[in-house]
Design a protein around this motif. Structure first.
Motif, PDB file in Angstrom:
ATOM      1  N   GLY A 262      43.715 -78.000  15.267  1.00 17.09           N
ATOM      2  CA  GLY A 262      42.592 -77.171  14.865  1.00 17.09           C
ATOM      3  C   GLY A 262      41.595 -76.941  15.974  1.00 17.09           C
ATOM      4  O   GLY A 262      40.603 -76.240  15.774  1.00 17.09           O
ATOM      5  N   LYS A 263      41.816 -77.518  17.137  1.00 17.59           N
ATOM      6  CA  LYS A 263      40.893 -77.363  18.239  1.00 17.59           C
ATOM      7  C   LYS A 263      40.981 -75.959  18.845  1.00 17.59           C
ATOM      8  O   LYS A 263      42.054 -75.369  18.922  1.00 17.59           O
ATOM      9  N   VAL A 264      39.841 -75.447  19.255  1.00 19.88           N
ATOM     10  CA  VAL A 264      39.808 -74.172  19.978  1.00 19.88           C
ATOM     11  C   VAL A 264      39.982 -74.477  21.459  1.00 19.88           C
ATOM     12  O   VAL A 264      39.252 -75.293  22.026  1.00 19.88           O
TER      13      VAL A 264
ATOM     14  N   VAL B  72      42.711 -67.451  24.275  1.00 22.26           N
ATOM     15  CA  VAL B  72      41.981 -68.331  23.354  1.00 22.26           C
ATOM     16  C   VAL B  72      42.927 -68.719  22.227  1.00 22.26           C
ATOM     17  O   VAL B  72      43.473 -67.855  21.538  1.00 22.26           O
ATOM     18  N   GLU B  73      43.115 -70.014  22.064  1.00 17.35           N
ATOM     19  CA  GLU B  73      43.949 -70.525  20.978  1.00 17.35           C
ATOM     20  C   GLU B  73      43.027 -71.030  19.870  1.00 17.35           C
ATOM     21  O   GLU B  73      42.264 -71.978  20.078  1.00 17.35           O
ATOM     22  N   MET B  74      43.105 -70.368  18.718  1.00 15.34           N
ATOM     23  CA  MET B  74      42.297 -70.776  17.579  1.00 15.34           C
ATOM     24  C   MET B  74      42.936 -70.260  16.297  1.00 15.34           C
ATOM     25  O   MET B  74      43.636 -69.240  16.303  1.00 15.34           O
ATOM     26  N   ASP B  75      42.720 -70.988  15.227  1.00 16.28           N
ATOM     27  CA  ASP B  75      43.226 -70.606  13.904  1.00 16.28           C
ATOM     28  C   ASP B  75      44.731 -70.338  13.924  1.00 16.28           C
ATOM     29  O   ASP B  75      45.233 -69.440  13.246  1.00 16.28           O
ATOM     30  N   GLY B  76      45.454 -71.111  14.741  1.00 15.28           N
ATOM     31  CA  GLY B  76      46.904 -70.970  14.793  1.00 15.28           C
ATOM     32  C   GLY B  76      47.389 -69.755  15.547  1.00 15.28           C
ATOM     33  O   GLY B  76      48.568 -69.408  15.464  1.00 15.28           O
ATOM     34  N   MET B  77      46.506 -69.086  16.284  1.00 14.58           N
ATOM     35  CA  MET B  77      46.879 -67.873  17.017  1.00 14.58           C
ATOM     36  C   MET B  77      46.610 -68.037  18.505  1.00 14.58           C
ATOM     37  O   MET B  77      45.751 -68.813  18.918  1.00 14.58           O
ATOM     38  N   LYS B  78      47.353 -67.271  19.300  1.00 17.23           N
ATOM     39  CA  LYS B  78      47.087 -67.153  20.727  1.00 17.23           C
ATOM     40  C   LYS B  78      46.459 -65.775  20.935  1.00 17.23           C
ATOM     41  O   LYS B  78      47.141 -64.750  20.874  1.00 17.23           O
ATOM     42  N   LEU B  79      45.167 -65.746  21.136  1.00 16.14           N
ATOM     43  CA  LEU B  79      44.413 -64.501  21.220  1.00 16.14           C
ATOM     44  C   LEU B  79      44.217 -64.083  22.672  1.00 16.14           C
ATOM     45  O   LEU B  79      43.838 -64.903  23.519  1.00 16.14           O
ATOM     46  N   VAL B  80      44.474 -62.807  22.942  1.00 22.24           N
ATOM     47  CA  VAL B  80      44.210 -62.234  24.255  1.00 22.24           C
ATOM     48  C   VAL B  80      43.402 -60.951  24.065  1.00 22.24           C
ATOM     49  O   VAL B  80      43.195 -60.493  22.950  1.00 22.24           O
ATOM     50  N   GLN B  81      42.962 -60.381  25.182  1.00 28.06           N
ATOM     51  CA  GLN B  81      42.113 -59.192  25.231  1.00 28.06           C
ATOM     52  C   GLN B  81      40.684 -59.557  24.804  1.00 28.06           C
ATOM     53  O   GLN B  81      40.416 -59.874  23.654  1.00 28.06           O
TER      54      GLN B  81
END
Length: 222
Positions: free
Chosen positions: A3-5, A58-67
């Motif tokens: 659960g860590k960001v 950014v890894e958060m909420d089970g996702m790998k977020l880019v842009q």
């Protein structure tokens, strides 16, 4: 994924700094992975972690977020920093994108050849004082926030921008008293006051080591 960001970027400001600021204001704890060499970046590529082969990640909420914009909008939407309806959101986006236009000019400044730095500084100052700061001065006249009656991601990013500008041009807000008053109000928010203290996760202005690090990771030659 825990659960860590987790933020993956360079050990410096760049496009990640606005994300750090927004998470801080939202009260979200985060950890950082600093890219120190090209091999670490290539591993991210080989692992398929970077949709467009770019950071920030950014890894958060089970996702790998880019842009960057998508990341900021997700955080803003999740933590009630994105207005109350679509009309407020589009205004927030307009102000935030204006802020980022000027920020990106400043982010590129450390990578400019020394012979061109003076010209680029003059360009940044001219655009800031003639094109961008007047917009924010007008928007904040008689209002505590850029949009509506609550804090938004655009306010956080504008505050960050004012600090960046004053690092290069210490008196730049002299002719923009409304923006200066806004800056002082923002400084007093507990989360921001804490982030401004030494020892926080706020990054210092980019230096030669930061430029060298970015160039090594991306295999760039200046």
């Amino acid at each position: 994924m825990s659960g860590k960001v987790v933020l993956t970027y360079f050990n410096g400001r760049g496009k990640m700094e606005s994300i750090r600021w927004l998470l801080t204001v939202a009260g979200v704890e985060f950890e950082e992975v600093n890219l120190s060499n090209r091999e670490e970046f290539l591993k991210l590529l080989n692992d398929g972690a970077l949709m467009y082969e770019q950071v920030p990640l950014v890894e958060m909420d089970g996702m790998k977020l880019v842009q960057t914009k998508a990341i900021l909008n997700y955080i803003a939407g999740k933590y009630n920093l994105y207005g109350k309806d679509l009309k407020e959101r589009v205004m927030i986006d307009m102000y935030a994108e204006g802020v980022r236009d000027l920020m990106e000019l400043m982010m590129m400044f450390p990578f400019i050849p020394p012979a061109n730095k003076s010209t680029k500084l003059n360009e940044i100052e001219s655009k800031a004082t003639s094109r961008y700061l007047p917009v924010f001065e007008k928007a904040l006249a008689g209002s505590q926030y850029l949009v509506g009656n609550q804090l938004s991601c655009a306010d956080v990013q504008l505050f960050e921008l004012t600090l960046m500008l004053e690092e290069k041009f210490p008196t730049i807000l002299t002719n923009f008293p409304v923006v200066k008053a806004f800056q002082e109000r923002m400084r007093n928010l507990p989360s921001i006051a804490k982030f401004l203290q030494p020892g926080s996760k706020r990054k210092p202005p980019p230096d030669d080591n930061y430029v060298k690090n970015v160039c090594e990771v991306f295999n760039l030659k200046l």
